[in-house]
Every structure is written in structure tokens, then in C-alpha cells.
Design an enzyme around this catalytic site. Structure first.
Site, short mmCIF file in Angstrom:
data_model
loop_
_atom_site.label_atom_id
_atom_site.label_comp_id
_atom_site.label_asym_id
_atom_site.label_seq_id
_atom_site.Cartn_x
_atom_site.Cartn_y
_atom_site.Cartn_z
N LYS A 275 -1.66 -1.26 -3.89
CA LYS A 275 -2.66 -0.21 -3.74
C LYS A 275 -1.91 1.11 -3.89
CE LYS A 275 -6.15 1.64 -0.53
NZ LYS A 275 -5.68 3.00 -0.27
N TYR B 217 0.85 -1.19 0.00
CA TYR B 217 0.00 0.00 0.00
C TYR B 217 0.89 1.24 0.00
CZ TYR B 217 -3.53 3.25 2.06
OH TYR B 217 -4.37 4.30 2.35
#
Length: 346
Positions: A215, A185
Site C-alpha cells: 500500500k 503499508y
């Protein structure tokens, strides 16, 4: 027959449109159904490529600031029935994960997984912490409760000084739950870790066999494009800047994770469908509406606390206040943004 079918699926993955909205079949032919059936027999759902909209969920609190578990079941039903969103990313930025204790994060993750079972397509649990040991603890717990994947942000007090240090941190966490898909992420605006994602993910599968994607919450479209270009067939690049989604789609992202999909997911699904069908005018129209709403909200001081109150106003769910150091949003401010939403989308 199954080997042939899976081989055909592998070819299809390399040639299909990159972004599939929820409930949209990957192939309209009878043969396509056979492909998906064979895939489901041979592999658990968590091994399938992550696509479509994923809501970054808010953590419900009571007025006293304790986690409020009874809200989670109705929350999941709302996402599915009202927004057409069947993937969730829990205990992340929107969920105030870094303001929660490890014990609270475990209880929440378990409740999200239990209530989503048989309803949601995917539950990704954010397990990132400043401590690698706590991240490993949360990763093991996520595997025990039946999560469909785990994700971590980069540690942001003692920061990794280069991609290699970050990769080693990721490796240690992923190894604690080796059978769960693992997603990095990237959110440099909050972590201050500005390493290029492409430098992090190159040959990462040799270090982390369970690695399944990124992400990507940032505006560096060159880095984003390089990630998409480099991406392995089973990986997903998930875009995390809601107001730039159409740009991400044009770059070839496979899905999107965002807070606004909690309450405008039904509209964003239409944006995605329009893009898939080549209707850029319609896609741009919806994206511009999103930007109009968010630009208005940002001028009023849009943060997680305001966003959480807006979700409460629009959904009817009682999500409670944010946790300090975030401060509650005045009702009047949230109501102004709610009115703006209605004027733009309804």
C-alpha cells in the site's frame, strides 16, 4: 484441463490491464469464466490478486469515545450499495488504529470481518504496532477471525534505520500468520520512515513467502514505478494518494486504498473505468473534481477528524468524534465541505 486453464490464467495475469474495478470481469469470454471458476476451486479468495478500490474505513465511536459496533453493518451496506466499493482496509490511518488499544482493534477487526462475510470481496486488517509482539498478536487474531489479509506500517518511534531492519520486522509479523496475504503499508509522511519501497521488496518473497504487495501512500512516482515494474504476478501495488490516483494508474498500479473512497467511490469507479477504456479526458475530469474538493478541504484544515465528520455528513452514518489527540470537526466546517462536494459532483 485444470492445469491448462490455470496456465492460461497465469498468462492472462501477466498481460491483462493492471487495474480492475470491482465487479469488472477479467475476461469476457466463456473461456475466461472457466479460468476464474478453476481458480476459485483451487485457491481461497484471499489468494487472488487484490485489485480495485479499497475503502480505508473510519472507526465508529460513540459520543463518549467508545467503539460503536452497531454502525459497522450499515456502514458495509452503504459502501456496497451507494459507492460500489467491495474491499475494506480496517484499523489503519483513517481508522485511527494507532489510537486504539489492542483489545479494541481485535473487537473491531472481528466485527468488520463478520459483517463483511458474504458481502465484501476483501477485508484487509492493519496490524502494525510499535511493538513487534503486539503486531504478531494482532496478526494471529486476524487469521483466526477470517481476515483476507494483513498489513503493517513501519514502527515510527524507534525507527528501522535501513531496509534490512524493516524487512526483519515485517518477517516476524508475517510469520505469526503465514497463511494470510501480507502487505507492507508505506506512509512516510506519518511514520518518518523514508526508505525506498523498492529496496524493501526486492527478493522479499524469499524472506516472507506470504508477501503480496504494497500500500504505497506517497508521492515518489519513481519509487512507485520501480515497485510496479518489479512486482511479481501475484502481487499488488495499491496506491494511497487519492488526489493523485490517475498518475498512479498511468504508472500501472493494480488498485487503490483511500479514505475518500468511502464517500466518492462511485465517482472514482467511473474514473477507473474511463482510464481502462482509454478515455483520458473523462478520467482527468473526474480526477480534477477530486482535486478541487480536496484542495478546498485542505485549506479548511483537512485531517482525519474533518474527514470523518464529512463522511458522517455525506453518508448519514453516525461515526462519532475522533479520538484525542485528534479533535472534533465543527459542524459548520464539515457542512462547507459537504456543500463543495455537492457543487462539484452533483
Amino acid at each position: 484441463m485444470i492445469n491448462q486453464t490455470v496456465a492460461e490464467y497465469a498468462v492472462f495475469v501477466r498481460t491483462k490491464p493492471k487495474f480492475l474495478p470491482p465487479n469488472k470481469t477479467v475476461c469476457r469470454t466463456h473461456r475466461g469464466k472457466d479460468v476464474l471458476k478453476a481458480l476459485s476451486i483451487m485457491a481461497p479468495a484471499a489468494d487472488a490478486k487484490l485489485t480495485g478500490l479499497v475503502a480505508a474505513t473510519f472507526t465508529p465511536f460513540t459520543t463518549q469515545g467508545d467503539i460503536n459496533l452497531p454502525v459497522i453493518g450499515p456502514y458495509i451496506d452503504y459502501l456496497i450499495e451507494q459507492q460500489g466499493v467491495k474491499g475494506i482496509f480496517v484499523n489503519g490511518t483513517t481508522g485511527e488504529g494507532m489510537s486504539l488499544t489492542v483489545a479494541e482493534r481485535k473487537v473491531l477487526a472481528e466485527e468488520w470481518c463478520q459483517k463483511a462475510k458474504g458481502k465484501m470481496d476483501r477485508v484487509i486488517v492493519h496490524v502494525g504496532c510499535l511493538s513487534v509482539k503486539e503486531s504478531q498478536e494482532l496478526a494471529r487474531h486476524a487469521a483466526q477471525i477470517g481476515a483476507d489479509g494483513i498489513s503493517i506500517i513501519a514502527p515510527f518511534f524507534f525507527k528501522p534505520k535501513n531496509p534490512e531492519a524493516l524487512r526483519e520486522f515485517m518477517k516476524e509479523v508475517a510469520a505469526a500468520a503465514p497463511n494470510l496475504p501480507f502487505y507492507y503499508y508505506q506512509i512516510p509522511a506519518l511514520t518518518g520512515v523514508n526508505v525506498q519501497v523498492i529496496d524493501v521488496i526486492q527478493d522479499i518473497e524469499q524472506l516472507i513467502p506470504s508477501f503480496r504487495g504494497v500500500k504505497f501512500t506517497g508521492s515518489d512516482l519513481m519509487d512507485l514505478g520501480q515497485c510496479v515494474s518489479y512486482c511479481r504476478p501475484e502481487w499488488s501495488v495499491l496506491y494511497g494518494v487519492d488526489e493523485h490516483l490517475l498518475a498512479g494508474l498511468a504508472m500501472g498500479v493494480h488498485g487503490a486504498v483511500g479514505s475518500t473512497y468511502n464517500y466518492i467511490g462511485c465517482h472514482v469507479n467511473k474514473l477507473v473505468s474511463a482510464f481502462e477504456n482509454g478515455d483520458l479526458v473523462k478520467a482527468r475530469t473526474i480526477q480534477f473534481k477530486m482535486q478541487e474538493l480536496l484542495s478546498y478541504a485542505m485549506k479548511l484544515g483537512f485531517d482525519v477528524g474533518v474527514n470523518k465528520q464529512l463522511m458522517s455528513e455525506l453518508s448519514g452514518l453516525s461515526l462519532g468524534p475522533p479520538r484525542l489527540p485528534l479533535t472534533p470537526c465543527p459542524h459548520a466546517q464539515a457542512e462547507l465541505i459537504s456543500q463543495k462536494y455537492r457543487s462539484v459532483f452533483l
